[in-house]
Scaffold this active site. Structure first.
Site, short mmCIF file in Angstrom:
data_model
loop_
_atom_site.label_atom_id
_atom_site.label_comp_id
_atom_site.label_asym_id
_atom_site.label_seq_id
_atom_site.Cartn_x
_atom_site.Cartn_y
_atom_site.Cartn_z
N HIS A 85 40.89 39.19 41.43
CA HIS A 85 40.11 40.01 40.49
C HIS A 85 39.40 41.16 41.18
O HIS A 85 38.92 42.07 40.51
CB HIS A 85 39.08 39.13 39.78
CG HIS A 85 39.68 37.87 39.23
ND1 HIS A 85 39.62 36.67 39.91
CD2 HIS A 85 40.36 37.63 38.10
CE1 HIS A 85 40.25 35.74 39.20
NE2 HIS A 85 40.72 36.29 38.10
N GLU A 137 36.53 40.75 37.39
CA GLU A 137 37.16 42.04 37.62
C GLU A 137 36.23 43.19 37.25
O GLU A 137 36.13 44.19 37.96
CB GLU A 137 38.47 42.16 36.83
CG GLU A 137 39.18 43.48 37.11
CD GLU A 137 40.36 43.76 36.20
OE1 GLU A 137 40.61 44.96 35.91
OE2 GLU A 137 41.04 42.80 35.78
N CYS A 205 47.44 46.41 32.90
CA CYS A 205 48.58 46.24 33.79
C CYS A 205 49.87 45.97 33.02
O CYS A 205 49.86 45.54 31.87
CB CYS A 205 48.30 45.15 34.82
SG CYS A 205 48.67 43.48 34.27
#
EC number: 1.17.7.4
Length: 329
Positions: A85, A137, A205
């Site tokens: 993360h 994160e 992502c």
């Protein structure tokens, strides 16, 4: 009484989303810990869960990994791995000051966001970050700077951002968000701050995008969706929410034992997917449990084939980066 004879359960088909399960960043992070254990021996310390999956964490614990949150728990000179993360600059500085042997398992796609923040900060930008407060994160990305990053979790938060209209402003995003939610919040940001700078490529992502796209294909074809993933996994939670938003009841399971027969009552077709931090062995075990409940066939949907690979950090194995990439294909 067998599970297949549970009243109301008439399960026939399991439909598998494609792709599902491990992404390249998770695969890399787990291998970093495993290689460190082989090369340096136990214990290897890991700051935060390497990835958000109970099975993975327990498996690595059994091999000698020790998961910690506070670096004060790590003895001097120990080997320390940063989780996938990412971490703040303060954590990096503390690790260096304490003299740990550090391997960084931060997902390269998270690192890309950190690099962008550092670069644009030097150019005088402040930031709006779209993400979930408290997620490691988000804490890592916001911790790249001492100030100047404003977190928004939903559309309503955009109006509360206290910035002058002429502020040089860029937007970054947690990599594991709902693609649709992030787009909605980004639209609100652009409406309020038309000059805002967006990333050249979206921060969400590829794996998060692909798994959500696969659920969009699968959910309308089934009567209930089961997501394999741990409660702390952001991308797994988003898969469950997405299926429900599409009108299909959805449940998340951390292990096969979590699967309840009552979820399947009156339903003959179940869709199955897994978050990016969930290992394939759990999917296999959930399929076995569904077969025990009466499922007679498993059908795999077609989907995007993922070929992305990330190199390991230097010092973990003698292979070159090219050799590492080819060995993981």
């Amino acid at each position: 009484m067998t599970m297949s004879s549970v009243s109301g359960v008439n399960l026939q088909e399991v439909v598998l989303a494609e792709p599902r399960g491990f992404c390249a960043g998770v695969d890399r992070a787990i291998e970093i810990v495993e290689r460190a254990l082989i090369k340096f021996g136990a214990p290897i310390y890991v700051r935060h869960e390497i990835v958000h999956n109970t099975y993975v964490v327990n498996d690595l614990k059994s091999k000698g990994a020790i998961f910690i949150e506070d670096l004060a728990e790590v003895p001097p000179g120990a080997t320390l791995v940063f989780s996938a993360h990412g971490v703040s600059q303060a954590v990096r500085r503390e690790a260096a000051e304490r003299g740990f042997h550090v391997f960084d398992a931060t997902c390269p796609l998270v690192t890309k966001v950190h690099v962008e923040v550092a670069k644009l900060n030097k150019e005088g930008y402040q930031f709006i970050m779209i993400g979930h407060k408290g997620h490691p994160e988000v804490e890592g990305t916001m911790g790249q700077l001492n100030a100047g990053i404003h977190l928004v979790e939903e559309v309503a938060d955009v109006a509360k951002v206290d910035l002058a209209p002429d502020t040089k402003l860029a937007v970054v995003t947690q990599t594991t968000l709902s693609v649709d939610d992030a787009a909605e919040i980004l639209a609100a940001v652009k409406a309020r701050f038309p000059q805002v700078r967006e990333p050249k490529q979206q921060d969400i992502c590829y794996a998060t995008q692909n798994r959500q796209d696969a659920v969009k294909v699968m959910a309308p074809q089934v009567e209930v969706v089961v997501v394999v993933g741990s409660p702390t996994s952001s991308n797994s939670n988003r898969l469950r929410e997405l299926a429900e938003r599409l009108g299909t009841p959805a449940y998340m399971v951390d292990s096969p034992e979590d699967l309840l027969p009552e979820w399947l009552e009156g339903r003959s077709r179940v869709g199955l997917t897994a978050g990016a931090s969930a290992p394939d062995i759990l999917v296999t075990e959930v399929i076995a449990r569904l077969r025990a409940m009466g499922a007679t066939s498993v059908r795999r949907l077609s989907g995007v084939e993922e070929t992305i690979q990330f190199p390991l950090p230097l010092g973990l194995g003698d292979k070159s980066m090219a050799e590492v990439s080819s060995s993981r294909s």
